[in-house]
Design a protein around this motif. Structure first.
Motif, mmCIF file in Angstrom:
data_model
loop_
_atom_site.group_PDB
_atom_site.id
_atom_site.type_symbol
_atom_site.label_atom_id
_atom_site.label_comp_id
_atom_site.label_asym_id
_atom_site.label_seq_id
_atom_site.Cartn_x
_atom_site.Cartn_y
_atom_site.Cartn_z
ATOM 1 N N GLU A 22 1.141 -1.112 0.350
ATOM 2 C CA GLU A 22 -0.248 0.171 0.320
ATOM 3 C C GLU A 22 0.823 1.321 0.027
ATOM 4 O O GLU A 22 1.685 1.575 1.005
ATOM 5 C CB GLU A 22 -0.656 -0.265 1.390
ATOM 6 N N THR A 23 0.121 1.801 -0.928
ATOM 7 C CA THR A 23 1.731 3.233 -1.038
ATOM 8 C C THR A 23 0.513 4.919 -1.623
ATOM 9 O O THR A 23 -0.291 4.391 -1.407
ATOM 10 C CB THR A 23 2.772 3.047 -1.997
ATOM 11 N N GLY A 24 1.492 5.498 -1.917
ATOM 12 C CA GLY A 24 0.638 6.452 -2.173
ATOM 13 C C GLY A 24 1.620 7.982 -3.293
ATOM 14 O O GLY A 24 2.006 7.180 -3.467
ATOM 15 N N THR A 26 2.260 10.934 -4.182
ATOM 16 C CA THR A 26 2.015 12.364 -3.482
ATOM 17 C C THR A 26 1.598 14.106 -4.810
ATOM 18 O O THR A 26 2.431 14.401 -5.040
ATOM 19 C CB THR A 26 3.063 13.373 -2.520
ATOM 20 N N TYR A 54 1.951 0.846 -10.585
ATOM 21 C CA TYR A 54 1.094 0.973 -9.235
ATOM 22 C C TYR A 54 -0.291 0.806 -9.726
ATOM 23 O O TYR A 54 -0.740 0.748 -11.141
ATOM 24 C CB TYR A 54 0.691 2.364 -8.197
ATOM 25 N N ALA A 56 -4.547 0.424 -8.807
ATOM 26 C CA ALA A 56 -5.732 0.983 -7.490
ATOM 27 C C ALA A 56 -7.059 -0.220 -7.958
ATOM 28 O O ALA A 56 -7.381 -0.469 -9.302
ATOM 29 C CB ALA A 56 -5.994 2.427 -7.824
ATOM 30 N N THR A 75 -8.710 13.641 -4.380
ATOM 31 C CA THR A 75 -7.839 13.347 -2.635
ATOM 32 C C THR A 75 -8.771 13.395 -1.319
ATOM 33 O O THR A 75 -8.215 13.746 -0.075
ATOM 34 C CB THR A 75 -6.848 14.334 -2.876
ATOM 35 N N ARG A 80 -2.969 12.910 -2.014
ATOM 36 C CA ARG A 80 -2.044 12.638 -2.208
ATOM 37 C C ARG A 80 -3.149 11.336 -2.783
ATOM 38 O O ARG A 80 -4.843 10.927 -2.405
ATOM 39 C CB ARG A 80 -1.571 12.092 -1.107
ATOM 40 N N ASP A 82 -3.801 7.634 -2.854
ATOM 41 C CA ASP A 82 -3.766 6.302 -2.144
ATOM 42 C C ASP A 82 -5.356 5.946 -2.087
ATOM 43 O O ASP A 82 -6.563 6.500 -2.626
ATOM 44 C CB ASP A 82 -3.482 7.012 -0.754
ATOM 45 N N LYS A 83 -5.581 4.679 -1.206
ATOM 46 C CA LYS A 83 -6.809 4.112 -1.596
ATOM 47 C C LYS A 83 -7.387 4.791 -0.318
ATOM 48 O O LYS A 83 -9.270 4.085 -0.566
ATOM 49 C CB LYS A 83 -6.250 2.909 -0.550
ATOM 50 N N SER A 98 -7.920 -0.778 -2.990
ATOM 51 C CA SER A 98 -6.614 -0.418 -2.578
ATOM 52 C C SER A 98 -6.178 0.475 -2.859
ATOM 53 O O SER A 98 -6.350 1.297 -4.544
ATOM 54 C CB SER A 98 -6.096 -2.224 -2.922
ATOM 55 N N PHE A 99 -4.271 0.514 -2.858
ATOM 56 C CA PHE A 99 -3.446 1.414 -4.275
ATOM 57 C C PHE A 99 -2.370 0.782 -3.580
ATOM 58 O O PHE A 99 -1.946 1.446 -2.830
ATOM 59 C CB PHE A 99 -3.784 3.171 -3.834
#
Length: 128
Positions: A22-24, A26, A54, A56, A75, A80, A82-83, A98-99
């Motif tokens: 799991e990440t993102g 920015t 990535y 998603a 966002t 960001r 991300d999930k 999820s991401f």
């Protein structure tokens, strides 16, 4: 001596990136997101400006993403991707579940081979 150790460190190859973490991204924008590729209506691969991929996954099917030429990112003020973000596609909001870090998406040839293998496996499992 210091310059030798700095050069030695620069010569070492970077460790491979762990996948499925799991990440993102920015500050998602045209400057940080290079491209995307839909995975049917279940998910989307996204490539950042550093050419890292990535994946998603959506909470529910995201209609029209397979045909989208552009996507938006909501966002919710966190700057960001991300999930917790939402992908915007032709007026639809597709919430992410999820991401994660990912390998590049499969090529058309790899997808076709996987579909043929799945079809062959389904045929083999059919009762006579």
């Amino acid at each position: 001596m210091l310059s030798l150790s700095a050069n030695a460190a620069a010569a070492e190859p970077a460790a491979p990136r762990a996948l499925g973490v799991e990440t993102g991204i920015t500050f998602p924008s045209n400057a940080t997101i290079r491209t995307f590729q839909a995975d049917g209506d279940d998910g989307v691969w996204i490539q950042d400006s550093r050419r890292n991929w990535y994946y998603a996954t959506f909470f529910s099917p995201c209609r029209n993403i397979d045909f989208a030429q552009a996507i938006g990112v909501d966002t919710r003020g966190l700057s960001r991707l991300d999930k917790y973000a939402t992908i915007l596609v032709r007026g639809d909001r597709c919430a992410l579940s999820s991401f994660v870090t990912s390998a590049p998406p499969p090529t058309k040839k790899e997808r076709k081979a996987a579909e043929q293998a799945a079809k062959a496996a389904a045929e083999a499992d059919k009762p006579n």
